[in-house]
Design a protein around this motif. Structure first.
Motif, PDB file in Angstrom:
ATOM      1  N   TYR A 124      11.084 -28.582-117.438  1.00  0.00           N
ATOM      2  CA  TYR A 124       9.761 -29.060-117.843  1.00  0.00           C
ATOM      3  C   TYR A 124       8.714 -28.355-117.012  1.00  0.00           C
ATOM      4  N   TRP A 125       7.539 -28.172-117.623  1.00  0.00           N
ATOM      5  CA  TRP A 125       6.398 -27.652-116.881  1.00  0.00           C
ATOM      6  C   TRP A 125       5.657 -28.839-116.296  1.00  0.00           C
ATOM      7  N   LEU A 126       5.458 -28.805-114.980  1.00  0.00           N
ATOM      8  CA  LEU A 126       4.804 -29.908-114.278  1.00  0.00           C
ATOM      9  C   LEU A 126       3.530 -29.400-113.617  1.00  0.00           C
ATOM     10  N   ARG A 127       2.461 -30.170-113.781  1.00  0.00           N
ATOM     11  CA  ARG A 127       1.196 -29.828-113.113  1.00  0.00           C
ATOM     12  C   ARG A 127       0.652 -31.102-112.494  1.00  0.00           C
ATOM     13  N   GLU A 128       0.381 -31.073-111.214  1.00  0.00           N
ATOM     14  CA  GLU A 128      -0.179 -32.236-110.523  1.00  0.00           C
ATOM     15  C   GLU A 128      -1.456 -31.820-109.816  1.00  0.00           C
ATOM     16  N   VAL A 129      -2.526 -32.550-110.083  1.00  0.00           N
ATOM     17  CA  VAL A 129      -3.837 -32.169-109.550  1.00  0.00           C
ATOM     18  C   VAL A 129      -4.544 -33.386-108.958  1.00  0.00           C
ATOM     19  N   ILE A 130      -5.511 -33.105-108.111  1.00  0.00           N
ATOM     20  CA  ILE A 130      -6.491 -34.115-107.721  1.00  0.00           C
ATOM     21  C   ILE A 130      -7.828 -33.669-108.289  1.00  0.00           C
ATOM     22  N   LEU A 131      -8.504 -34.607-108.951  1.00  0.00           N
ATOM     23  CA  LEU A 131      -9.839 -34.347-109.488  1.00  0.00           C
ATOM     24  C   LEU A 131     -10.854 -34.934-108.523  1.00  0.00           C
ATOM     25  N   GLY A 163      -5.003 -22.551-114.380  1.00  0.00           N
ATOM     26  CA  GLY A 163      -5.596 -22.349-113.056  1.00  0.00           C
ATOM     27  C   GLY A 163      -6.361 -23.584-112.633  1.00  0.00           C
ATOM     28  N   ASP A 164      -7.560 -23.395-112.092  1.00  0.00           N
ATOM     29  CA  ASP A 164      -8.357 -24.532-111.628  1.00  0.00           C
ATOM     30  C   ASP A 164      -9.264 -25.085-112.724  1.00  0.00           C
ATOM     31  N   GLN A 165      -9.027 -24.674-113.948  1.00  0.00           N
ATOM     32  CA  GLN A 165      -9.753 -25.243-115.076  1.00  0.00           C
ATOM     33  C   GLN A 165      -9.118 -26.585-115.455  1.00  0.00           C
ATOM     34  N   PRO A 166      -9.930 -27.636-115.645  1.00  0.00           N
ATOM     35  CA  PRO A 166      -9.329 -28.922-115.994  1.00  0.00           C
ATOM     36  C   PRO A 166      -8.599 -28.859-117.339  1.00  0.00           C
ATOM     37  N   LEU A 167      -7.480 -29.542-117.385  1.00  0.00           N
ATOM     38  CA  LEU A 167      -6.654 -29.602-118.590  1.00  0.00           C
ATOM     39  C   LEU A 167      -7.450 -30.030-119.822  1.00  0.00           C
ATOM     40  N   GLY A 168      -8.383 -30.981-119.614  1.00  0.00           N
ATOM     41  CA  GLY A 168      -9.158 -31.511-120.736  1.00  0.00           C
ATOM     42  C   GLY A 168      -9.971 -30.447-121.453  1.00  0.00           C
ATOM     43  N   LYS A 169     -10.403 -29.430-120.721  1.00  0.00           N
ATOM     44  CA  LYS A 169     -11.186 -28.354-121.347  1.00  0.00           C
ATOM     45  C   LYS A 169     -10.342 -27.638-122.388  1.00  0.00           C
ATOM     46  N   MET A 215      -1.364 -24.191-102.436  1.00  0.00           N
ATOM     47  CA  MET A 215      -1.476 -25.533-103.021  1.00  0.00           C
ATOM     48  C   MET A 215      -1.156 -26.572-101.953  1.00  0.00           C
ATOM     49  N   LYS A 216      -2.191 -27.218-101.471  1.00  0.00           N
ATOM     50  CA  LYS A 216      -2.039 -28.192-100.390  1.00  0.00           C
ATOM     51  C   LYS A 216      -1.494 -29.515-100.952  1.00  0.00           C
ATOM     52  N   HIS A 217      -0.567 -30.114-100.232  1.00  0.00           N
ATOM     53  CA  HIS A 217      -0.044 -31.416-100.661  1.00  0.00           C
ATOM     54  C   HIS A 217      -1.078 -32.493-100.368  1.00  0.00           C
ATOM     55  N   ASP A 218      -1.185 -33.462-101.287  1.00  0.00           N
ATOM     56  CA  ASP A 218      -2.106 -34.566-101.084  1.00  0.00           C
ATOM     57  C   ASP A 218      -1.310 -35.862-101.156  1.00  0.00           C
ATOM     58  N   PRO A 219      -1.505 -36.779-100.207  1.00  0.00           N
ATOM     59  CA  PRO A 219      -0.712 -38.021-100.219  1.00  0.00           C
ATOM     60  C   PRO A 219      -0.865 -38.810-101.523  1.00  0.00           C
ATOM     61  N   TYR A 220      -2.022 -38.724-102.172  1.00  0.00           N
ATOM     62  CA  TYR A 220      -2.214 -39.460-103.435  1.00  0.00           C
ATOM     63  C   TYR A 220      -1.237 -39.015-104.517  1.00  0.00           C
ATOM     64  N   ILE A 221      -0.813 -37.750-104.447  1.00  0.00           N
ATOM     65  CA  ILE A 221       0.101 -37.225-105.462  1.00  0.00           C
ATOM     66  C   ILE A 221       1.410 -38.015-105.483  1.00  0.00           C
ATOM     67  N   SER A 222       1.865 -38.438-104.307  1.00  0.00           N
ATOM     68  CA  SER A 222       3.141 -39.163-104.261  1.00  0.00           C
ATOM     69  C   SER A 222       3.022 -40.546-104.919  1.00  0.00           C
ATOM     70  N   PHE A 223       1.788 -41.081-105.019  1.00  0.00           N
ATOM     71  CA  PHE A 223       1.584 -42.368-105.705  1.00  0.00           C
ATOM     72  C   PHE A 223       1.933 -42.277-107.191  1.00  0.00           C
ATOM     73  N   LEU A 224       1.808 -41.079-107.750  1.00  0.00           N
ATOM     74  CA  LEU A 224       1.967 -40.913-109.203  1.00  0.00           C
ATOM     75  C   LEU A 224       3.339 -41.344-109.698  1.00  0.00           C
ATOM     76  N   ARG A 278      -5.182 -28.081-107.438  1.00  0.00           N
ATOM     77  CA  ARG A 278      -3.794 -28.115-107.904  1.00  0.00           C
ATOM     78  C   ARG A 278      -2.872 -28.326-106.726  1.00  0.00           C
ATOM     79  N   CYS A 279      -2.047 -29.345-106.802  1.00  0.00           N
ATOM     80  CA  CYS A 279      -1.135 -29.654-105.700  1.00  0.00           C
ATOM     81  C   CYS A 279       0.267 -29.141-105.977  1.00  0.00           C
ATOM     82  N   ARG A 280       0.653 -29.167-107.230  1.00  0.00           N
ATOM     83  CA  ARG A 280       1.991 -28.711-107.602  1.00  0.00           C
ATOM     84  C   ARG A 280       1.921 -28.206-109.026  1.00  0.00           C
ATOM     85  N   GLU A 281       2.500 -27.060-109.279  1.00  0.00           N
ATOM     86  CA  GLU A 281       2.487 -26.515-110.627  1.00  0.00           C
ATOM     87  C   GLU A 281       3.680 -25.593-110.798  1.00  0.00           C
TER      88      GLU A 281
END
Ligand code: VNL
Length: 168
Positions: A76-83, A113-119, A1-10, A52-55
């Motif tokens: 808590y269960w945490l999931r952070e993704v970039i779409l 996994g890599d399935q979007p949460l919305g599904k 799971m590679k870190h993405d700088p955008y994730i820290s904006f959240l 997925r950046c963090r899960e």
């Protein structure tokens, strides 16, 4: 799971935007979307993909002010993704649910996994959403919602990145 700088904006989003100009009509239409954002994005590109950046589980002490929006729990269960839309980053997403709510159907949240949460979230009847709160991170729009699947609490934060279609 590679870190993405955008994730820290959240975690730097300003919530409640009473003192900033409101979104224009077209942007508000995106921000107030009631259905699946993944599905909406799919209408504007050939393919939506997820990174997925963090899960995983985080202690209550790690989630700060968001705890006030969720049931009290030790972890808590945490999931952070970039779409991505056709490979371009469109959205940073963060999902939180109390570990005590990860029972029954909600247990599936740990194996998306890599399935979007919305599904998963929009798989059946339209799920109950308590509210949509708008926010900003510099010039970027964000929103957060609390969903109540089977009475549980699922906090979703979505930050719309510069390449997202709502800025066009
Ligand atoms: C996910 C996908 C999360 C799309 C989202 O917002 C989203 C995910 C929190 O797969 O985790 O809009």
């Amino acid at each position: 799971m590679k870190h993405d700088p955008y994730i820290s904006f959240l975690t730097s989003i300003q919530w409640g935007i009473d003192d900033t100009p409101p979104p224009d009509v077209a942007q508000a239409d995106w921000l107030l979307e009631q259905g699946s954002m993944t599905r909406r994005f799919e209408q504007h590109c050939r393919q939506v993909t997820i990174h997925r950046c963090r899960e995983g589980y985080v202690p209550a002490s790690a989630i700060g002010r968001e705890m006030a929006l969720l049931p009290a729990c030790d972890s808590y269960w945490l999931r952070e993704v970039i779409l991505y839309g056709d490979g371009k980053p469109w959205l940073a997403g963060r999902t939180l649910i109390a570990a005590s709510d990860l029972v029954g159907a909600e247990w599936a949240l740990t194996s998306l996994g890599d399935q979007p949460l919305g599904k998963w979230l929009f798989r059946g009847d339209v799920p109950v959403r308590d509210y949509i709160q708008l926010g900003k991170m510099n010039s970027l729009w964000a929103r957060r919602s609390c969903f109540r699947p089977s009475g549980k609490s699922l906090l979703l934060t979505e930050l719309f990145l510069p390449d997202a279609p709502l800025y066009r």
